[in-house]
Write an enzyme that holds these catalytic residues in place. Structure first.
Site, PDB file in Angstrom:
ATOM      1  N   ASN A   1      -0.346  10.129   6.100  1.00  0.00           N
ATOM      2  CA  ASN A   1      -1.481  10.520   6.884  1.00  0.00           C
ATOM      3  C   ASN A   1      -0.791  10.119   8.760  1.00  0.00           C
ATOM      4  O   ASN A   1      -0.249   8.688   8.848  1.00  0.00           O
ATOM      5  CB  ASN A   1      -2.097   9.358   6.467  1.00  0.00           C
ATOM      6  CG  ASN A   1      -3.167   8.994   7.492  1.00  0.00           C
ATOM      7  OD1 ASN A   1      -3.676  10.295   8.666  1.00  0.00           O
ATOM      8  ND2 ASN A   1      -3.906   8.475   8.027  1.00  0.00           N
TER       9      ASN A   1
ATOM     10  N   LYS B   1      -2.146  10.988  11.030  1.00  0.00           N
ATOM     11  CA  LYS B   1      -2.786  10.198  12.335  1.00  0.00           C
ATOM     12  C   LYS B   1      -3.189  11.435  13.717  1.00  0.00           C
ATOM     13  O   LYS B   1      -2.664  12.349  12.965  1.00  0.00           O
ATOM     14  CB  LYS B   1      -2.260   8.705  12.555  1.00  0.00           C
ATOM     15  CG  LYS B   1      -2.308   8.246  11.472  1.00  0.00           C
ATOM     16  CD  LYS B   1      -2.812   6.733  11.922  1.00  0.00           C
ATOM     17  CE  LYS B   1      -2.045   5.622  10.065  1.00  0.00           C
ATOM     18  NZ  LYS B   1      -2.312   4.539  10.925  1.00  0.00           N
TER      19      LYS B   1
ATOM     20  N   HIS C   1     -10.729   6.637   5.837  1.00  0.00           N
ATOM     21  CA  HIS C   1      -9.538   5.618   6.431  1.00  0.00           C
ATOM     22  C   HIS C   1     -10.155   4.389   7.523  1.00  0.00           C
ATOM     23  O   HIS C   1     -11.495   4.532   8.026  1.00  0.00           O
ATOM     24  CB  HIS C   1      -9.198   6.732   6.906  1.00  0.00           C
ATOM     25  CG  HIS C   1      -7.427   5.350   7.846  1.00  0.00           C
ATOM     26  ND1 HIS C   1      -7.378   5.172   8.047  1.00  0.00           N
ATOM     27  CD2 HIS C   1      -6.954   5.835   6.692  1.00  0.00           C
ATOM     28  CE1 HIS C   1      -6.376   4.637   8.452  1.00  0.00           C
ATOM     29  NE2 HIS C   1      -5.517   4.890   7.770  1.00  0.00           N
TER      30      HIS C   1
ATOM     31  N   GLU D   1      -9.716   3.420   9.668  1.00  0.00           N
ATOM     32  CA  GLU D   1      -9.554   3.437  11.523  1.00  0.00           C
ATOM     33  C   GLU D   1     -10.671   4.204  11.816  1.00  0.00           C
ATOM     34  O   GLU D   1     -11.481   4.130  12.671  1.00  0.00           O
ATOM     35  CB  GLU D   1      -8.382   4.271  11.802  1.00  0.00           C
ATOM     36  CG  GLU D   1      -6.800   3.287  11.814  1.00  0.00           C
ATOM     37  CD  GLU D   1      -5.735   3.943  11.583  1.00  0.00           C
ATOM     38  OE1 GLU D   1      -5.342   5.531  11.827  1.00  0.00           O
ATOM     39  OE2 GLU D   1      -5.346   3.897  11.380  1.00  0.00           O
TER      40      GLU D   1
ATOM     41  N   GLU E   1      -5.708   0.097   0.858  1.00  0.00           N
ATOM     42  CA  GLU E   1      -5.463   0.127   1.611  1.00  0.00           C
ATOM     43  C   GLU E   1      -5.815  -0.996   2.745  1.00  0.00           C
ATOM     44  O   GLU E   1      -7.025  -1.092   3.650  1.00  0.00           O
ATOM     45  CB  GLU E   1      -5.895   0.992   3.346  1.00  0.00           C
ATOM     46  CG  GLU E   1      -5.413   2.177   2.880  1.00  0.00           C
ATOM     47  CD  GLU E   1      -4.491   3.498   3.413  1.00  0.00           C
ATOM     48  OE1 GLU E   1      -3.699   3.542   3.318  1.00  0.00           O
ATOM     49  OE2 GLU E   1      -5.955   3.951   4.325  1.00  0.00           O
TER      50      GLU E   1
ATOM     51  N   GLY F   1       0.935   6.033   6.338  1.00  0.00           N
ATOM     52  CA  GLY F   1       0.746   6.276   7.721  1.00  0.00           C
ATOM     53  C   GLY F   1       2.074   6.881   8.808  1.00  0.00           C
ATOM     54  O   GLY F   1       2.778   7.513   8.681  1.00  0.00           O
TER      55      GLY F   1
HETATM   56  C1  PEP Z   1      -2.654   4.194   6.851  1.00  0.00           C
HETATM   57  O1  PEP Z   1      -2.995   4.995   7.474  1.00  0.00           O
HETATM   58  O2  PEP Z   1      -3.269   4.778   5.880  1.00  0.00           O
HETATM   59  C2  PEP Z   1      -1.104   3.784   6.863  1.00  0.00           C
HETATM   60  C3  PEP Z   1      -1.372   3.189   5.531  1.00  0.00           C
HETATM   61  O3  PEP Z   1      -0.584   3.210   7.931  1.00  0.00           O
HETATM   62  P1  PEP Z   1       0.934   2.465   7.856  1.00  0.00           P
HETATM   63  O4  PEP Z   1       1.739   3.363   7.224  1.00  0.00           O
HETATM   64  O5  PEP Z   1       1.288   3.265   9.213  1.00  0.00           O
HETATM   65  O6  PEP Z   1       0.234   1.223   7.979  1.00  0.00           O
END
Ligand code: PEP
Length: 254
Positions: free
Chosen positions: A9, A11, A98, A100, A170, A237
């Site tokens: 991802n 982002k 997600h 966010e 997550e 991420g």
């Molecule tokens: C994500 O954004 O789905 C995620 C898991 O981020 P990170 O790996 O940076 O924690």
């Protein structure tokens, strides 16, 4: 048997040329090194998707996804992108819900259920994200929160529709924080999710559902997480922005 997937991802990172550069490195390394992995997905910003799909042609293990889609078919929704548009450029997956999106854009389970329906209607696979906040975990509400996210977000689907879905657990406290859930904590929740799916549908549907772990997954901790019986890969991420790290996570399956 269910598919093992590692999905990145990106982002809101990487401009057009940077994205193509990272993706080119990923597909070349995956071809040469990641022999045991079943599927690699890169969920990029919308601007990259068409080019990444072209670049991925011939790399049968690599697919491209979006990070969001609007729930409506089309219309006066300035700045939004529809599932039909995403499908038309050759993406295969869309991340839905997600944390966010939930946190910064006010997306709730009711809206996410609609987005899931629209994405499925266009023959795309939702990667549906669920997970508790630190406050909810500390209040021992994490199982309830996850059950509610499943019930309100995806359990309205019939079994054939549900079979097209990928789930991603997550924990919000682990995303981008450098704090990873321990493999035991993650496994406990993944097992719980699978039991909830079995209770709602049946054991076969539960056994066939891919459930990814996401939250500060990196090349050092991926192998232990992916070795858990109910963890079928990762949603990555930060580490997906660096091709070497991302491919080393993918190789945790080899
Ligand atoms: C994500 O954004 O789905 C995620 C898991 O981020 P990170 O790996 O940076 O924690």
């Amino acid at each position: 048997m269910r598919k093992k997937i590692v999905a990145g991802n990106w982002k809101m990172n990487l401009d057009y040329n940077e994205g193509l550069g990272v993706f080119s490195e990923i597909i070349n390394m995956v071809k040469d090194e990641a022999t045991g992995t079943q599927e690699v997905v890169v969920c990029s910003p919308f601007i990259h998707i068409h080019s990444l799909v072209q670049m991925a042609k011939g790399y049968h293990k690599v697919a491209v996804g979006a990070q969001n889609a609007h729930q409506a078919e089309s219309g006066a929704y300035t700045g939004e992108t529809s599932a039909k548009m995403i499908k038309s450029v050759g993406a295969a997956y869309v991340i839905i819900g997600h944390s966010e999106r939930r946190q910064y854009f006010g997306e709730n389970n009711e809206l996410l259920a609609k987005k899931t329906d629209t994405v499925l209607k266009h023959d795309l696979h939702p990667i549906f994200c669920i997970g508790e906040t630190l406050q909810e975990r500390e209040a021992n509400q994490h199982f309830d929160v996850i059950r509610t996210q499943l019930v309100e977000g995806v359990f309205h689907l019939d079994a054939p529709q549900f079979a097209k879905l990928v789930l991603a657990y997550e924990p919000v406290w682990a995303i981008g924080t450098g704090v990873t859930a321990s493999s035991a904590q993650a496994q406990e929740i993944h097992e719980f999710i699978r039991k909830e799916i079995a209770a709602k549908y049946n054991q076969e549907v539960a056994d066939n559902t891919t459930i990814l772990y996401g939250g500060s997954c990196n090349p050092k901790n991926a192998a232990e997480l992916f070795a858990q019986p109910d963890i079928d890969g990762g949603l990555i991420g930060g580490a997906s922005l660096k091709s070497r790290d991302f491919v080393d996570i993918i190789k945790a399956f080899n």
